[in-house]
Design a protein around this motif. Structure first.
Motif, mmCIF file in Angstrom:
data_model
loop_
_atom_site.group_PDB
_atom_site.id
_atom_site.type_symbol
_atom_site.label_atom_id
_atom_site.label_comp_id
_atom_site.label_asym_id
_atom_site.label_seq_id
_atom_site.Cartn_x
_atom_site.Cartn_y
_atom_site.Cartn_z
ATOM 1 N N VAL A 1 0.846 -1.189 0.000
ATOM 2 C CA VAL A 1 0.000 0.000 0.000
ATOM 3 C C VAL A 1 0.879 1.237 0.000
ATOM 4 O O VAL A 1 1.727 1.401 0.885
ATOM 5 N N PRO A 2 0.712 2.138 -0.978
ATOM 6 C CA PRO A 2 1.573 3.315 -1.047
ATOM 7 C C PRO A 2 1.181 4.390 -0.045
ATOM 8 O O PRO A 2 0.136 4.310 0.599
ATOM 9 N N ALA A 3 2.041 5.387 0.074
ATOM 10 C CA ALA A 3 1.730 6.544 0.908
ATOM 11 C C ALA A 3 0.547 7.286 0.298
ATOM 12 O O ALA A 3 0.209 7.075 -0.874
ATOM 13 N N PRO A 4 -0.094 8.171 1.069
ATOM 14 C CA PRO A 4 -1.237 8.918 0.532
ATOM 15 C C PRO A 4 -0.869 9.664 -0.750
ATOM 16 O O PRO A 4 0.223 10.221 -0.866
ATOM 17 N N VAL A 5 -1.785 9.645 -1.712
ATOM 18 C CA VAL A 5 -1.533 10.328 -2.969
ATOM 19 C C VAL A 5 -1.367 11.821 -2.733
ATOM 20 O O VAL A 5 -0.522 12.481 -3.323
ATOM 21 N N SER A 6 -2.189 12.386 -1.822
ATOM 22 C CA SER A 6 -2.138 13.825 -1.570
ATOM 23 C C SER A 6 -0.780 14.223 -1.008
ATOM 24 O O SER A 6 -0.169 15.193 -1.437
ATOM 25 N N GLY A 7 -0.310 13.473 -0.017
ATOM 26 C CA GLY A 7 0.990 13.719 0.560
ATOM 27 C C GLY A 7 1.076 14.968 1.418
ATOM 28 O O GLY A 7 2.007 15.130 2.193
ATOM 29 N N GLY B 1 -3.701 3.046 -3.212
ATOM 30 C CA GLY B 1 -3.449 4.397 -2.734
ATOM 31 C C GLY B 1 -4.372 5.451 -3.309
ATOM 32 O O GLY B 1 -4.129 6.646 -3.161
ATOM 33 N N MET B 2 -5.457 5.040 -3.952
ATOM 34 C CA MET B 2 -6.410 5.986 -4.521
ATOM 35 C C MET B 2 -7.298 6.595 -3.443
ATOM 36 O O MET B 2 -7.803 7.710 -3.593
ATOM 37 N N VAL B 3 -7.541 5.830 -2.380
ATOM 38 C CA VAL B 3 -8.269 6.312 -1.211
ATOM 39 C C VAL B 3 -7.531 5.830 0.026
ATOM 40 O O VAL B 3 -6.653 4.972 -0.046
ATOM 41 N N ASP B 4 -7.922 6.389 1.177
ATOM 42 C CA ASP B 4 -7.277 6.019 2.433
ATOM 43 C C ASP B 4 -8.005 4.904 3.163
ATOM 44 O O ASP B 4 -7.393 4.178 3.954
#
Length: 253
Positions: free
Chosen positions: A131-137, A183-186
């Motif tokens: 699972v990647p980090a949040p897209v927004s960051g 990572g499209m949603v949290d």
């Protein structure tokens, strides 16, 4: 459990998705009800036939087949949803539907795959997904919570309002949980009633990728129960579960 079970789940989900794509292209969208029924039948027949050939000693629990109490004492049970998101499948231009194939073995989800056929993707255990980090960051950016595009539960809307979260509408449960993995949603929070086949495969993938998955009270998700209803769940990026579970506990579900 061996790697072969991961590969088997991924291959079956992908190939069942191919059956559905071919049927969709051939039948068209003039009669959505007929397409939904044909899709359910075609994917079920393919998966039942392939599992019987590849894993003849294993039990199967499927949304589209009669249940058998024999699975309750079987050491290995495949839990499948041949077409998750039938509404979206029968709508021209929609790609938010899925195929679920999971293996329950030794009181745990041992393997699983979610095919997103209209997107050309298969997410599977045993493939090193993370699972990647949040897209927004950005610090302070709102949480993104996947919700049903047609019937979002009022309780989830309340949760979103309490957290200042952004609601992201999507189709099938498999697509929503896959969105967490990608990572499209949290998070995906569901409290409106589901069955084991709705979540087994995507939860297997999410756990394998390092996400959190539980009931809304924080207890583990258990499968191959006598009653296959599994009414609620939370899937989210690791580190968010404490905040979400605390807020969920304050609301009426």
């Amino acid at each position: 459990m061996t790697y072969d079970d991961h590969a088997c789940a991924a291959d079956l989900a992908e190939r069942a998705g191919g059956v559905l794509m071919e049927l969709r292209a051939k039948a068209g969208f003039a009669d959505p009800a007929a397409l939904r029924g044909a899709g359910d039948r075609a994917a079920q027949e393919f998966l039942a036939r392939e599992l019987a050939a590849r894993r003849p000693g294993d039990a199967v629990l499927s949304e589209e087949a009669a249940d058998s109490a024999a699975r309750l004492t079987a050491p290995r049970v495949w839990i499948i949803d041949p077409l998750d998101g039938t509404r979206e499948y029968a709508e021209d231009g929609r790609d938010d539907w899925a195929v679920h194939v999971a293996l329950w073995e030794g009181d745990r989800l041992a393997a699983g795959a979610v095919a997103l056929p209209a997107r050309g993707r298969v997410l599977a255990t045993g493939t090193g997904l993370s699972v990647p980090a949040p897209v927004s960051g950005a610090a302070g950016a709102p949480l993104r919570i996947a919700v049903s595009r047609t019937r979002p539960p009022a309780s989830v809307e309340k949760l979103g309002a309490a957290l200042g979260a952004e609601m992201v509408p999507m189709g099938s449960a498999g697509v929503k949980i896959s969105a967490v993995v990608l990572g499209m949603v949290d998070a995906y929070v569901h409290g409106g009633g589901q069955y084991e086949w709705d979540s087994a495969a995507p939860v297997a993938v999410a756990l394998s990728a390092g996400a959190h998955a539980s009931r809304l009270d924080g207890s583990p998700l258990r499968y191959n129960r006598r009653d296959p209803r599994l009414p609620d769940l939370l899937v989210c990026r690791k580190g968010l579960e404490e905040t979400l579970l605390k807020e969920i506990a304050r609301l009426e579900w």
